[in-house]
Design an enzyme around this catalytic site. Structure first.
Site, mmCIF file in Angstrom:
data_model
loop_
_atom_site.group_PDB
_atom_site.id
_atom_site.type_symbol
_atom_site.label_atom_id
_atom_site.label_comp_id
_atom_site.label_asym_id
_atom_site.label_seq_id
_atom_site.Cartn_x
_atom_site.Cartn_y
_atom_site.Cartn_z
ATOM 1 N N SER A 1 -9.206 4.431 -5.300
ATOM 2 C CA SER A 1 -8.163 3.560 -5.837
ATOM 3 C C SER A 1 -7.385 2.820 -4.756
ATOM 4 O O SER A 1 -6.567 1.952 -5.072
ATOM 5 C CB SER A 1 -7.182 4.385 -6.687
ATOM 6 O OG SER A 1 -6.569 5.397 -5.897
ATOM 7 N N ASN B 1 -13.603 9.970 -0.995
ATOM 8 C CA ASN B 1 -14.251 8.891 -1.743
ATOM 9 C C ASN B 1 -13.963 7.595 -1.006
ATOM 10 O O ASN B 1 -12.806 7.255 -0.783
ATOM 11 C CB ASN B 1 -13.714 8.793 -3.174
ATOM 12 C CG ASN B 1 -14.125 9.969 -4.026
ATOM 13 O OD1 ASN B 1 -15.215 10.512 -3.870
ATOM 14 N ND2 ASN B 1 -13.257 10.371 -4.930
ATOM 15 N N GLN C 1 -9.063 13.766 0.440
ATOM 16 C CA GLN C 1 -8.287 14.684 -0.389
ATOM 17 C C GLN C 1 -8.746 16.127 -0.174
ATOM 18 O O GLN C 1 -9.861 16.375 0.304
ATOM 19 C CB GLN C 1 -8.437 14.323 -1.870
ATOM 20 C CG GLN C 1 -7.947 12.933 -2.222
ATOM 21 C CD GLN C 1 -7.994 12.673 -3.715
ATOM 22 O OE1 GLN C 1 -7.388 13.407 -4.506
ATOM 23 N NE2 GLN C 1 -8.708 11.639 -4.112
ATOM 24 N N CYS D 1 0.411 3.332 3.493
ATOM 25 C CA CYS D 1 0.775 2.813 4.815
ATOM 26 C C CYS D 1 2.086 3.452 5.302
ATOM 27 O O CYS D 1 2.937 3.842 4.499
ATOM 28 C CB CYS D 1 0.916 1.298 4.759
ATOM 29 S SG CYS D 1 -0.658 0.400 4.908
ATOM 30 N N HIS E 1 -4.342 0.225 7.995
ATOM 31 C CA HIS E 1 -4.834 0.037 6.628
ATOM 32 C C HIS E 1 -6.285 -0.429 6.612
ATOM 33 O O HIS E 1 -7.009 -0.189 5.637
ATOM 34 C CB HIS E 1 -3.944 -0.992 5.919
ATOM 35 C CG HIS E 1 -4.265 -1.227 4.485
ATOM 36 N ND1 HIS E 1 -3.908 -0.341 3.483
ATOM 37 C CD2 HIS E 1 -4.915 -2.262 3.874
ATOM 38 C CE1 HIS E 1 -4.315 -0.816 2.317
ATOM 39 N NE2 HIS E 1 -4.917 -1.974 2.524
ATOM 40 N N HIS F 1 -6.976 2.153 1.928
ATOM 41 C CA HIS F 1 -6.417 2.784 3.123
ATOM 42 C C HIS F 1 -7.221 4.049 3.436
ATOM 43 O O HIS F 1 -7.501 4.844 2.534
ATOM 44 C CB HIS F 1 -4.945 3.139 2.896
ATOM 45 C CG HIS F 1 -4.230 3.487 4.159
ATOM 46 N ND1 HIS F 1 -3.319 2.640 4.764
ATOM 47 C CD2 HIS F 1 -4.285 4.585 4.954
ATOM 48 C CE1 HIS F 1 -2.857 3.216 5.868
ATOM 49 N NE2 HIS F 1 -3.431 4.403 5.997
ATOM 50 N N HIS G 1 -8.380 7.475 3.768
ATOM 51 C CA HIS G 1 -7.785 8.757 3.389
ATOM 52 C C HIS G 1 -8.825 9.628 2.693
ATOM 53 O O HIS G 1 -9.877 9.163 2.247
ATOM 54 C CB HIS G 1 -6.592 8.543 2.453
ATOM 55 C CG HIS G 1 -6.957 8.099 1.063
ATOM 56 N ND1 HIS G 1 -7.374 6.816 0.768
ATOM 57 C CD2 HIS G 1 -6.987 8.770 -0.124
ATOM 58 C CE1 HIS G 1 -7.637 6.713 -0.530
ATOM 59 N NE2 HIS G 1 -7.407 7.883 -1.089
ATOM 60 N N CYS H 1 0.838 -1.206 0.000
ATOM 61 C CA CYS H 1 0.000 0.000 0.000
ATOM 62 C C CYS H 1 0.872 1.254 0.000
ATOM 63 O O CYS H 1 1.761 1.400 0.846
ATOM 64 C CB CYS H 1 -0.917 0.001 1.228
ATOM 65 S SG CYS H 1 -1.787 1.557 1.498
#
Length: 393
Positions: free
Chosen positions: A166, A158, A173, A57, A118, A169, A171, A54
């Protein structure tokens, strides 16, 4: 023929979204139609706590070659494949026709890793860790919003492969642009028009003592009888509801309701703690709905950029007409494998939904506060499940 009494839970009708000026067609009589269309593969739920492959990570190398720090809480970095690039940029070429104009856009794109684990999501994080994420949102919003030429900062997440994510993990933006994008520009314009044309009510008010569309709206929603309305969750400062004009089956809007709050940097410490709590509870209910890691796109709408140090006072600054709110747009419709598609009539005419917002809110309200993965399967598990913190394992 006897007069037919209109029933919004049975009869087709349109609802107006005052933030966008657009309508949604509600067709509640269609909820029983059979489904023979596309189904989605189940979301992977047995992720490892750490994945050496990943690129998000701790300590791993990202796709662009940079190495992540061995972070313990959150991590922020500039997107290695940003959608917009920093200035300076080239000027636009002359338009070949008045209808074919080009507007250069500069800015920056940041990635926020919510947690080093993760296998976790917002729904599986304790509120104290969500508060750290909110602090990072505030820091990036202030940093990017203060940069020369930046006119808008969009924070979003998302979640789930079906939403185009995509990497599983946890996250989000932040995209910062030299132009205000279409949707928030429309919302801000309608908020301003409402403030200038509507007499103040007994709801909280925006700057210059003017009416606020979202203050008025949420002030009404929290007065509706809970078993009849659209409120899903409510705490000391925030409310989560399925908006009257919702497009997605289980769409949720989160917003502060006790006072007018223009942006995340205007939140008090108590309001920030309540924000983390309701984010946790809303996402837990999403996962509990179909016992899966519930996919969605989430975005924060607020002031385009934060106020600078020499700005007007909060109640005199007209830019504060924005009312902080979050949109959750989840695609799942009937189960963990059946999603809603915006196609056909919805692309060519206007959005349409079958399940009414009131029915969706009722289903979400009825779900447990505890994440389904933490719900005891037997009496012996009760003690172990109480106060469980997945980040401690």
């Amino acid at each position: 023929m006897a007069d037919i009494q209109f029933d919004p839970s049975t009869h087709p009708h349109r609802r107006l979204n005052p933030l966008t000026g657009e309508h949604v067609l509600v067709s509640p009589h269609r909820t029983k139609r059979p489904w023979l269309g596309q189904t989605e593969p189940p979301q992977q739920s047995n992720l490892p706590q750490y994945d050496p492959q990943c690129y998000l990570c701790p300590g791993n190398t990202r796709a662009g070659g940079q190495q992540n720090e061995k972070y313990e809480h959150t991590m922020v970095f500039e997107n290695d494949y940003a959608a917009v690039l920093p200035p300076p940029g080239p000027a636009a070429p002359p338009a070949p026709h008045p209808l074919l104009t080009t507007e250069p856009v500069q800015g920056g794109c940041d990635v926020i890793c919510f947690h080093p684990r993760h296998d976790l999501t917002l729904a599986r994080l304790p509120p104290k860790d969500i508060e750290r994420i909110i602090d990072e949102w505030c820091a990036i919003y202030k940093k990017r919003g203060a940069q020369e030429g930046i006119k808008y900062v969009q924070i979003f997440e998302n979640k789930g492969a079906m939403m185009g994510c995509s990497n599983p993990h946890p996250h989000g933006q932040v995209w910062s642009l030299s132009a205000v994008p279409s949707l928030p520009a429309t919302e801000l314009s309608n908020l301003k028009n409402y403030s200038l044309s509507t007499p103040p009510s007994d709801a909280p008010r925006g700057p210059l003592n003017r009416a606020c569309l979202l203050c008025d709206y949420v002030h009404f929603e929290v007065t509706v009888a809970r078993n009849e309305g659209r409120v899903v969750l409510q705490n000391d400062h925030w409310v989560a509801l399925v908006p009257w004009w919702a497009i997605w089956p289980f769409e949720i809007m989160l917003l502060p309701y006790k006072r007018h709050v223009p942006s995340i940097v205007h939140l008090t410490p108590e309001e920030k703690t309540s924000f983390a709590g309701i984010l946790s509870q809303a996402t837990i209910r999403y996962d509990n709905l179909f016992s899966c890691s519930f996919a969605y796109s989430m975005g924060i709408h607020q002031r385009s950029t934060p106020p600078n140090s020499d700005a007007l006072s909060e109640d005199q600054d007209e830019e504060n007409l924005a009312h902080l709110h979050l949109h959750f747009a989840p695609p799942l419709l009937r189960s963990a494998s059946v999603r809603k598609f915006l196609v056909g009539f919805e692309l060519m005419a206007e959005p349409q939904r079958d399940l009414t917002p009131e029915q969706a809110a009722q289903r979400l309200r009825g779900l447990p506060d505890l994440h389904y993965l933490n719900i005891p399967q037997s009496a012996d598990d009760v003690t172990a499940a109480e106060g469980v913190d997945p980040t401690d394992s």
